[in-house]
Each structure stands twice: as structure tokens, then as C-alpha cells.
Design an enzyme around this catalytic site. Structure first.
Site, PDB file in Angstrom:
ATOM      1  N   ASN A 171       0.799  -1.042  -0.094  1.00 54.82           N
ATOM      2  CA  ASN A 171      -0.063   0.088   0.038  1.00 54.82           C
ATOM      3  C   ASN A 171       1.080   1.263  -0.104  1.00 54.82           C
ATOM      4  OD1 ASN A 171      -1.967  -1.838   0.501  1.00 54.82           O
ATOM      5  ND2 ASN A 171      -1.957  -1.593   2.680  1.00 54.82           N
ATOM      6  N   HIS A 182       8.164   5.122   5.071  1.00 56.17           N
ATOM      7  CA  HIS A 182       9.484   4.418   4.576  1.00 56.17           C
ATOM      8  C   HIS A 182       9.041   3.447   3.673  1.00 56.17           C
ATOM      9  CE1 HIS A 182      13.378   3.026   5.968  1.00 56.17           C
ATOM     10  NE2 HIS A 182      13.142   2.142   5.016  1.00 56.17           N
ATOM     11  N   HIS A 184       8.102   0.272   2.089  1.00 58.34           N
ATOM     12  CA  HIS A 184       7.776  -1.340   2.665  1.00 58.34           C
ATOM     13  C   HIS A 184       6.456  -1.628   2.039  1.00 58.34           C
ATOM     14  CE1 HIS A 184       4.942   0.913   5.021  1.00 58.34           C
ATOM     15  NE2 HIS A 184       4.607  -0.077   5.534  1.00 58.34           N
ATOM     16  N   GLN A 186       3.935  -5.479   2.834  1.00 63.97           N
ATOM     17  CA  GLN A 186       3.459  -6.383   3.600  1.00 63.97           C
ATOM     18  C   GLN A 186       3.393  -7.881   3.005  1.00 63.97           C
ATOM     19  OE1 GLN A 186       0.507  -5.186   6.625  1.00 63.97           O
ATOM     20  NE2 GLN A 186       0.369  -3.229   5.580  1.00 63.97           N
TER      21      GLN A 186
END
Lengths: 361, 361
Positions: A171, A182, A184, A186
Site C-alpha cells: 500500500n 518508509h 515497505h 506487507q
């Protein structure tokens, strides 16, 4: 690919990945002494026929922290501990501190609908140490490493008895609800094949039985012949705005061959897939010369041990913008009916993206 | 219920509804001389197995106009014409100027996926003449009239050969993408039963075959026995936060008896259903003493001429807030997997709504 396995002070597991050897003396930090106690459970939705997971402890999760307390930046001396150590590594994966699935859930309550343990696992994937980078700005070899990491997580999580489906996603942007900027993503590892991939796999299996190939393999051939919506066409991988886009700037990224999962990719395929993905991400950010928010999900085969010749690994990217300054909202017809209404033709949106020049490196 | 049928200067149809007789000399205005030419068509999504509708002309639709040009306020002398006339009426329904379905679509193009005419119909439902009112603030008899109007539209649209499903819904609030703040809803009449109701009806039919009643009838009984999440319990209708809520403040509103559609409601049932609906809407706006945005959809039987004993008319309301100042975003797990993750227990959210006192009138 080099890896180092660590355990955080609160018991959570962490894996570091790198293109170069990793110093084995690195220590995994944690921003908190204890992992919050999980209280998740699943409830059955009797009208929709699907599970919902309830994790009340997640209400306290980190929400847009100030930059000096970004938990995904490497821990540095004199500052509160973050989630990742200083040192030479490229990608870090660790157990989500606020998991929707897994953790120490315990037995589910007895209720007026069927309930179940919230088995499964939730991980955070830190794409880079650089808080100001973006996935698309990383070198090709770094993006390629990330594709390997997703494969490694799929293999490890998929080997667990309580996990049936592994979904890596990102997302990106406040517009899609991101609480940490930052770079990233999931990984959700589910105890069942969730409704959307379950439906796609069932349709793909019917197609495979009828035609001897999956629908995406056939569709990629058709998109390449048509050519009007292509964003990247390599020897082994493609990216395009699909003719049936449900979001104006939707793009799909896939190997040309019907690899069922990340771990079915050959080296040359993975390398080309990284080029296809990076091309889309650079075009997105080049379109209006600002970071374009999006949701990116990677669909692959269930991890049930069976062969899935109907499955065709691919990413779908869904940016929430209709135009430079107007969001596309999912409202009545999309959410309540599941019938998507589009204001723009995919051919026109593809042309906008085609006109953005990108340099791969 | 009194009605008056009118035709706008651009050819679009309008129906006025009222609790009292309507002056037959009223004339239907239109803000534009011509209805924009429709260019909609449907494309088949080969991986998801669903239709997407493309209506490029909708890009120019009205977007948060200044108050002096709210197209849903009654036309007044000296101002540009709006969509509705001055005069004594309660609810107005007219053809959407920018329809996603229907209009003058013409033959679909031949493409690399199956295509179809964008048959169907899109209507705007103006709930009241008062731009500053809200659906929940209207008198019970006015809400009851609206339930009759939805039934009348269902009967008229459902009688058409090209329409299989009629979905009344309201998108409320800028947070869900509403472009006009005057209280209004929409009706989408689809050429097929769309994916979400199709799945719910298929599951309900299985349940009916197995148990002799639909799943919602059984679920309402269980919610009433349990009692913890009830928001309204009348002789004929109920409202509650469902035990399987996918949004923190989700509520369902339904007749207790399994009426298949709006037109199966008896007078007493409709009256009580209006009380149940108004109760939820007043609790929503009372919760934080400000208008709570939501998406409200009314599910009913397909209009295919067959009996649908498995169908149970009900509204689902989905507010997009998790807490007073935090939105619930649909992101990776919800949109990509169809697996909803909730931070709050429905019992706790129901208690918050139960504590909001409302006065029905």
C-alpha cells in the site's frame, strides 16, 4: 542472495536479505519490550460466505510517526530502537507487531456465527534502508532481490500447515491509508485461500480444463498482438494497462510463461520481471512528476502442496487517481454491487503512461 | 403516494413523488440543452469473471459545484435552471445526465475480450428539496415515502427486458467521493445480476434449500436472541451492527419477515422499516455530533420474473471511519484478497451507537 536469521528481544523473527554477505554479528532491535498480546479470531459472514478477522489490539498501531521516530529506519545511536539494525543489508522482513492473523491468538469465542482461530502470519517487508527512496527508484538488482525475497517468504510460510495462501502487497501513499512512508510492503499469509484469489483460481481452472492454458497466458498473448496498452515487453516479462482495467491507471506485471508462483521463475524470467515492474513504477512517478500512490498485489498459487497449472503469477497495481487532481473512489456500484464503472478508456490511460520515458538501471 | 411524470427539455424522464397531490402544471427543467451523447460499453474481465462498464463521457460530470449552482436545488427565477422544479413535492427521480449504464450506448466495439452493450439505467433520487437536510433528519412519513419510491422504481425498471437487478444506494460525504452535497441517492439498474448480490443470492439459495429459510432471516433471529448489537427492534423491522461487520460502524436494516423486495413489504412493515432506518441514521449523526459519511446499499431480489424466496430485502450501511478522526481504508487485504481485517469488535462499536439517544418523529 545472502540471508541472516535473527530474533528480536520481544521474540519476533526477522530475516535480513542482501546481494552481498551480511555481517553475522548484527543484532535485531525492537521498538518495544513486549509484543502486544494478540486477541484475533475469525468470524464467518453468513451472507457473503467469507471470513472476517478481528484484531482489537491493532487499534493502537503506529500512525504516521514523526520522522525522528520512523520505526523502519535503521536503529542509530542515541535514538529509540527501531525495527531494523544498522549494517549492510538490502531488504528486511520481520513479524508484524500488530498482526491481523497469527500471533498468539488462542481459541476463538463461541458466537452466533461460526468462528475460527486467526491462524496465518503477517510480515512487514522493508524494501530498503533509505527512508526517502521508493521501490521504483531502487537498482534493478535490488528489485530482483526483492522478487527473490517474496519467493523465499512464500516457500517458508507456505510450508506451514496452517497457511494456504501467501499474498505480498504494497500500500503506497496516504491516499490508500499508509501510516508509514518508509518504502515497505506487507505479506499476509492466510489460513484459507481468500475470496478474490479463490474466485480467480476457480475461473482459471475452468479455463485451463477447457483450453489447456490459463486465462492470463492467453490474455497476455492477446494484449501483445493488440499492442495498444503495452508498457513493457521483454523477452520473458510484460507490463500493460489491461483492456479490462478497473482503475484508470491500473497495470499488470507478469512473466510471459505461466509460472504458478515466485518460486517457479527462472533467473532470466525474474530479471526481466524486475525490469517490467520497475518500468511501471518509474512511469507512475514520472506521470505527474510526483509519487503516485497505488495498491500493488502479487497473485500466485495456493500453498496447499498441489500443482496449480491454472495459476499465473502476476502483480496488479491499482492507483487511486482518475486524473492529476481527482481521486477514484470506490462507492455504491463498485463496493455494493462489485460492478466497476470507469470514466476513462484503458487505451487513453495507457497512452499517457507510454509517453513517460524511463531509464532502467 | 402521489406522482407526476415529466420529460425534461433534453428528453430525460423525471418522476415527482409526494405525500400530497402534486400540481400537474409543474414543468421539468434541465441544466443543459442536450444530454451528453453516451458512449458506454461493457468489457469482460477474464481473470475476475465480471463486467466492467466504460463511460468516457462521465469525465466531465459536475464536481462539487458552488452552492449557487447546486443542480439538485429547485430551479428559482433569475438563476440557471437546475434538475428539479419549484413546487410542492417530496422526492424527485430523474435519469442521470452522465449514466454509466443505459443511455444511447449503441453497439459495443469488437475487442480482445468479450464486449456488450451497456444496457441498464442510472437514476438520481433527490431525497428532499432542502439542500441542508439529511435523509435521517426527514420526518418518518417522508422516509416511508422514499421506501415506496424505491419500490416504484424497482417495479418500473425491473419490468424492462434489459434489466435484471435494481440497486438503490446512497454515497454520503466527501470521504466516499460524493460530488454533490444535496441529500440524494442513486439507482443503478443492471443488465445482469452484479457479482456481489449474485454471490449473496447463490449462497442464500443454498441455505434456503438446506434449511427452508434464507440466511438473513435466521441471522436476524440470532441477533435478536443475542441482543448485544441491536440498534432498533420493532414489531416488523430491526437494525443492528452485524456480528460479522466489515466496517467498524456497519449496520444492517431489514424487515423481520423475509420480504424478497421493496414491493413485498406490507404497509406496517414499510412503516417500521422507516423507523429502523431513521434510527440508524440519527445515531450515526449523533455519534460525534456531525454528519457521518457512509455508503448505504439496498439488496433485494433480481427482477427476472422468478420467485426468490431466498432473497431478504435489507440495507447495509458502511461508514468509512474507524474512530472519530481516523478513516478505515480498504487496502491490500480487503481489496486484493477480499479478506477484511477489523481493528474493533462489533460489540464495542454497537455499544457506542446504542448510547446515542434518538427521537423518532
Amino acid at each position: 542472495m545472502y540471508t541472516l536469521e535473527l530474533t528480536k528481544p520481544d521474540g519476533r523473527r526477522m530475516s535480513l536479505y542482501s546481494r552481498a554477505p551480511i555481517d553475522p554479528s548484527l543484532v535485531a532491535p525492537s521498538p518495544a519490550g513486549d509484543a502486544p498480546a494478540g486477541t484475533s479470531h475469525l468470524r464467518w459472514h453468513p451472507l457473503r460466505g467469507e471470513w472476517i478477522t478481528y484484531a482489537a489490539h491493532r487499534q493502537n498501531r503506529t500512525f504516521l510517526p514523526p520522522p525522528e521516530y520512523n520505526p523502519l529506519r535503521p536503529t542509530s545511536p542515541g535514538q529509540p530502537p527501531s525495527e531494523v539494525p544498522q549494517g549492510a543489508w538490502d531488504v528486511a522482513v520481520f513479524d508484524n507487531r500488530f498482526p491481523s492473523l497469527g500471533g498468539d491468538a488462542g481459541e476463538p469465542p463461541a458466537l452466533i456465527v461460526p468462528t475460527a482461530r486467526a491462524d496465518g502470519h503477517c510480515e512487514v517487508v522493508v524494501f530498503t534502508q533509505d527512508a526517502n527512496a521508493s521501490l521504483g527508484s531502487l537498482p534493478l538488482s535490488h528489485v530482483e532481490l526483492l522478487l527473490q525475497v517474496w519467493g523465499d517468504r512464500t516457500a517458508r510460510l507456505g510450508a506451514r500447515e496452517d497457511i494456504r495462501y501467501v499474498l505480498p502487497f504494497e500500500n503506497r501513499g496516504a491516499e490508500v491509508g499508509v501510516t508509514l512512508h518508509h518504502p515497505h510492503g506487507q505479506i499476509y499469509a492466510y489460513p484459507v485461500v481468500p475470496p478474490v484469489p479463490a474466485r480467480m483460481l476457480a475461473l482459471a481452472a475452468q479455463h485451463f480444463a477447457r483450453e489447456g492454458c490459463g486465462p492470463l497466458e492467453q490474455h497476455i498473448e492477446a494484449e501483445r498482438r493488440d499492442g495498444r496498452r503495452m508498457l513493457y515487453e521483454g523477452e520473458h516479462a510484460v507490463a500493460f494497462v489491461p483492456i479490462c482495467a478497473r482503475y484508470p491507471y491500473e497495470a499488470w506485471v507478469a512473466p510471459i510463461r505461466a509460472c504458478a508462483s515466485f518460486n517457479d521463475l527462472g533467473d532470466a524470467e525474474r530479471r526481466d520481471l524486475a525490469r517490467a515492474l520497475k518500468t511501471v513504477l518509474l512511469k507512475y512517478d514520472g506521470l505527474w512528476e510526483r509519487p503516485l500512490p497505488y495498491l500493488m498485489a502479487w497473485y500466485q498459487a495456493p500453498t496447499d502442496g498441489a500443482a496449480h497449472p491454472e495459476s499465473h503469477l502476476h502483480a496488479e497495481l491499482w492507483p487511486p487517481y482518475r486524473t492529476r487532481d481527482r481521486l477514484k473512489y470506490l462507492a455504491g456500484t463498485e463496493l455494493a454491487a462489485g460492478f466497476y464503472a470507469m470514466d476513462a478508456l484503458p487505451e487513453d490511460k495507457a497512452r499517457e503512461l507510454q509517453q513517460v520515458d524511463v531509464v532502467l538501471a
